[in-house]
Write a protein that holds these residues in place. Structure first.
Motif, PDB file in Angstrom:
ATOM      1  N   THR A 138       9.104  12.390   4.073  1.00 19.46           N
ATOM      2  CA  THR A 138       9.006  13.383   3.013  1.00 19.46           C
ATOM      3  C   THR A 138       9.675  12.863   1.751  1.00 19.46           C
ATOM      4  OG1 THR A 138       9.067  15.124   4.692  1.00 19.46           O
ATOM      5  CG2 THR A 138       9.489  15.779   2.428  1.00 19.46           C
ATOM      6  N   SER A 139       9.014  13.042   0.607  1.00 18.13           N
ATOM      7  CA  SER A 139       9.570  12.594  -0.675  1.00 18.13           C
ATOM      8  C   SER A 139      10.503  13.654  -1.240  1.00 18.13           C
ATOM      9  CB  SER A 139       8.443  12.298  -1.660  1.00 18.13           C
ATOM     10  OG  SER A 139       7.630  13.445  -1.849  1.00 18.13           O
ATOM     11  N   ALA A 140      11.138  13.334  -2.380  1.00 21.23           N
ATOM     12  CA  ALA A 140      12.134  14.242  -2.967  1.00 21.23           C
ATOM     13  C   ALA A 140      11.516  15.543  -3.429  1.00 21.23           C
ATOM     14  CB  ALA A 140      12.840  13.547  -4.134  1.00 21.23           C
ATOM     15  N   ILE A 148       0.862  -1.184   0.000  1.00 19.97           N
ATOM     16  CA  ILE A 148       0.000   0.000   0.000  1.00 19.97           C
ATOM     17  C   ILE A 148       0.896   1.231   0.000  1.00 19.97           C
ATOM     18  CG2 ILE A 148      -1.885   1.215   1.153  1.00 19.97           C
ATOM     19  CD1 ILE A 148      -1.102  -2.224   2.365  1.00 19.97           C
ATOM     20  N   VAL A 149       0.725   2.094  -1.003  1.00 22.07           N
ATOM     21  CA  VAL A 149       1.505   3.326  -1.107  1.00 22.07           C
ATOM     22  C   VAL A 149       0.528   4.489  -1.254  1.00 22.07           C
ATOM     23  CG1 VAL A 149       3.243   4.602  -2.395  1.00 22.07           C
ATOM     24  CG2 VAL A 149       3.425   2.115  -2.204  1.00 22.07           C
ATOM     25  N   VAL A 150       0.620   5.457  -0.358  1.00 23.23           N
ATOM     26  CA  VAL A 150      -0.201   6.669  -0.409  1.00 23.23           C
ATOM     27  C   VAL A 150       0.762   7.842  -0.494  1.00 23.23           C
ATOM     28  CG1 VAL A 150      -1.989   8.039   0.692  1.00 23.23           C
ATOM     29  CG2 VAL A 150      -1.991   5.550   0.962  1.00 23.23           C
ATOM     30  N   ARG A 151       0.654   8.610  -1.612  1.00 16.23           N
ATOM     31  CA  ARG A 151       1.614   9.677  -1.867  1.00 16.23           C
ATOM     32  C   ARG A 151       0.862  10.946  -2.234  1.00 16.23           C
ATOM     33  NH1 ARG A 151       3.704   7.382  -5.740  1.00 16.23           N
ATOM     34  NH2 ARG A 151       5.406   6.275  -4.687  1.00 16.23           N
ATOM     35  N   GLU A 168       4.921  10.617   1.737  1.00 19.84           N
ATOM     36  CA  GLU A 168       4.614   9.269   1.255  1.00 19.84           C
ATOM     37  C   GLU A 168       4.519   8.310   2.426  1.00 19.84           C
ATOM     38  OE1 GLU A 168       7.058   5.837  -1.114  1.00 19.84           O
ATOM     39  OE2 GLU A 168       6.860   7.786  -2.137  1.00 19.84           O
ATOM     40  N   VAL A 169       3.511   7.443   2.372  1.00 18.13           N
ATOM     41  CA  VAL A 169       3.351   6.350   3.330  1.00 18.13           C
ATOM     42  C   VAL A 169       3.445   5.050   2.536  1.00 18.13           C
ATOM     43  CG1 VAL A 169       1.806   5.207   4.971  1.00 18.13           C
ATOM     44  CG2 VAL A 169       1.910   7.705   4.880  1.00 18.13           C
ATOM     45  N   ASN A 170       4.374   4.203   2.912  1.00 19.65           N
ATOM     46  CA  ASN A 170       4.640   2.961   2.177  1.00 19.65           C
ATOM     47  C   ASN A 170       4.553   1.805   3.151  1.00 19.65           C
ATOM     48  OD1 ASN A 170       5.786   0.803   0.706  1.00 19.65           O
ATOM     49  ND2 ASN A 170       6.921   2.267  -0.575  1.00 19.65           N
ATOM     50  N   ALA A 171       3.646   0.878   2.908  1.00 18.65           N
ATOM     51  CA  ALA A 171       3.441  -0.252   3.821  1.00 18.65           C
ATOM     52  C   ALA A 171       3.442  -1.552   3.033  1.00 18.65           C
ATOM     53  CB  ALA A 171       2.123  -0.103   4.576  1.00 18.65           C
TER      54      ALA A 171
END
Length: 416
Positions: free
Chosen positions: A400-402, A361-364, A407-410
């Motif tokens: 924090t992304s670039a 699961i990726v929420v960006r 981003e939340v990555n599970a």
């Protein structure tokens, strides 16, 4: 367990009638030894009187045999009986000085047949009260002097070899009986300690289970209510800062507030139902799983969010309920955070996986396009998500992304 919580103390075990309080038990018990004398209990007085009575009875029988022994003079008979009487009186000191009494009985046995009962009681007491090393030395000496004792004081009726064998057997039997009593008492004490330890462990397990249950309930309430209440906060803030908004927009925001309030009440009733002993199904509203992700995204879009869903799981209903529920809560909390901290930004929710490979699961979301209004929060949401993913056997990362977004990555395990 926090330092402010009361410590659960185990209740004392009920004593059986055959395990009455005893100074011997206190002496054997390492938890109750404090280098001080233990007062005799009623049971101890009864046992001590019984030992004294046995010593006196055996001494009287031996004194009768001494009177008719032709190998002894009148003076030797009188000395024998006097020493035997003193030995019987010394039996009352057996608890205070078991080693000293047993050592003293070794030379006494050589000069007095009447003291044989007191010597047997002293050997028995030594075997009960002291470790085997004392019994081995003193008991071994007592058995070794039996031939010398009957050589110096021959029996009037039985042959020498017979009385020596009988004397050795009696001494060995007394020592063996005392060691058996000591071993039995030590066994009872060890069983008691195990029972107390088991009670303590059970109390700790129960307390830990209660603590984990409270944490689960708190986490579930946060995950369930944060999403709804954030909608209320965002739309109420919009009405507050834009009182001149078009009538249709105000009506839509009021509708979202009303619907979110209704859903929040329903979710709160569900959690309270679980707290009262029910489960998700019994409370009237089943727990959401991955199949409800489309509904969650639709609700977010209705609330004014820009959400793109990339669903790459063939059949969401095949995902195990526990894993699907965790994935749903992760997406829900991530959308809630994006709505609070990046209003107006387009959020991407990507879900992929298959059995045996796991569920990702990726929420960006990119940086917010404008100013971000202050929305209060505790900052515990992501911590709770990390704990939830870990408990499910997976992992969760966030940061924090670039491009300055978030981003939340599970990843969660999905058994084949």
């Amino acid at each position: 367990m926090s330092g402010n919580e009361p410590t659960t103390r185990p209740q004392p075990l009920a004593r059986s009638p055959w395990t009455l309080p005893s100074a011997v038990a206190a002496e054997l018990d390492p938890d109750r030894r404090a280098g001080r004398r233990h007062r005799r209990t009623v049971r101890d007085w009864i046992v001590d009187f019984a030992c004294f009575f046995v010593a006196v009875v055996i001494g009287l029988v031996a004194a009768d045999s001494v009177d008719g022994n032709p190998h002894l003079s009148q003076t030797a008979e009188e000395l024998d009986q006097l020493v035997g009487a003193l030995a019987c009186a010394a039996v009352w000191l057996r608890r205070r000085w078991p080693v000293g009494l047993a050592i003293a009985m070794v030379p006494v046995s050589l000069v007095s047949d009447t003291a044989s009962g007191a010597a047997a009681v002293a050997l028995f007491t030594l075997a009960v009260h002291r470790p085997f090393r004392y019994v081995a030395w003193i008991g071994g000496v007592s058995i070794a002097i039996v031939p010398l004792m009957y050589w110096l004081r021959p029996d009037a009726d039985l042959p020498y070899l017979v009385v020596v064998i009988l004397g050795v057997l009696v001494s060995a039997s007394v020592i063996g009986w005392g060691m058996f009593v000591r071993s039995r008492r030590q066994l009872l004490l060890s069983l008691r300690d195990r029972a107390i330890r088991a009670e303590n462990e059970a109390a700790l397990r129960a307390e830990q289970a209660q603590r984990l249950a409270r944490e689960d309930i708190a986490r579930e309430m946060h995950d369930v209510l944060a999403h709804r209440l954030t909608l209320l906060s965002v739309h109420a803030g919009a009405l507050e800062f834009r009182p001149d908004a078009p009538r249709a927009e105000i009506a839509r925001a009021a509708g979202v507030i009303r619907e979110s309030s209704h859903e929040a009440l329903q979710d709160l009733r569900q959690v309270i139902g679980v707290l009262r002993g029910g489960d998700g199904e019994a409370s009237g509203r089943p727990q959401p799983t991955l199949a409800a992700l489309d509904t969650l995204v639709a609700e977010s879009r209705d609330a004014g969010m820009k959400v793109a869903l990339d669903q790459r799981v063939g059949d969401a209903t095949e995902v195990p309920a526990a894993i699907g529920r965790t994935a749903y809560r992760i997406a829900q909390e991530a959308l809630t955070n994006a709505r609070k901290h990046a209003p107006g930004a387009e959020v991407t929710v990507a879900v992929s996986g298959r059995p045996g490979e796991g569920l990702a699961i990726v929420v960006r979301n990119p940086p917010p396009p404008g100013d971000v209004p202050h929305v209060p929060g505790s900052g515990q949401g992501l911590i709770g998500l990390t704990e939830r993913a870990t408990l499910a056997g997976g992992r969760l990362g966030h940061g924090t992304s670039a491009d300055g977004g978030f981003e939340v990555n599970a990843w969660l395990p999905w058994a084949p």
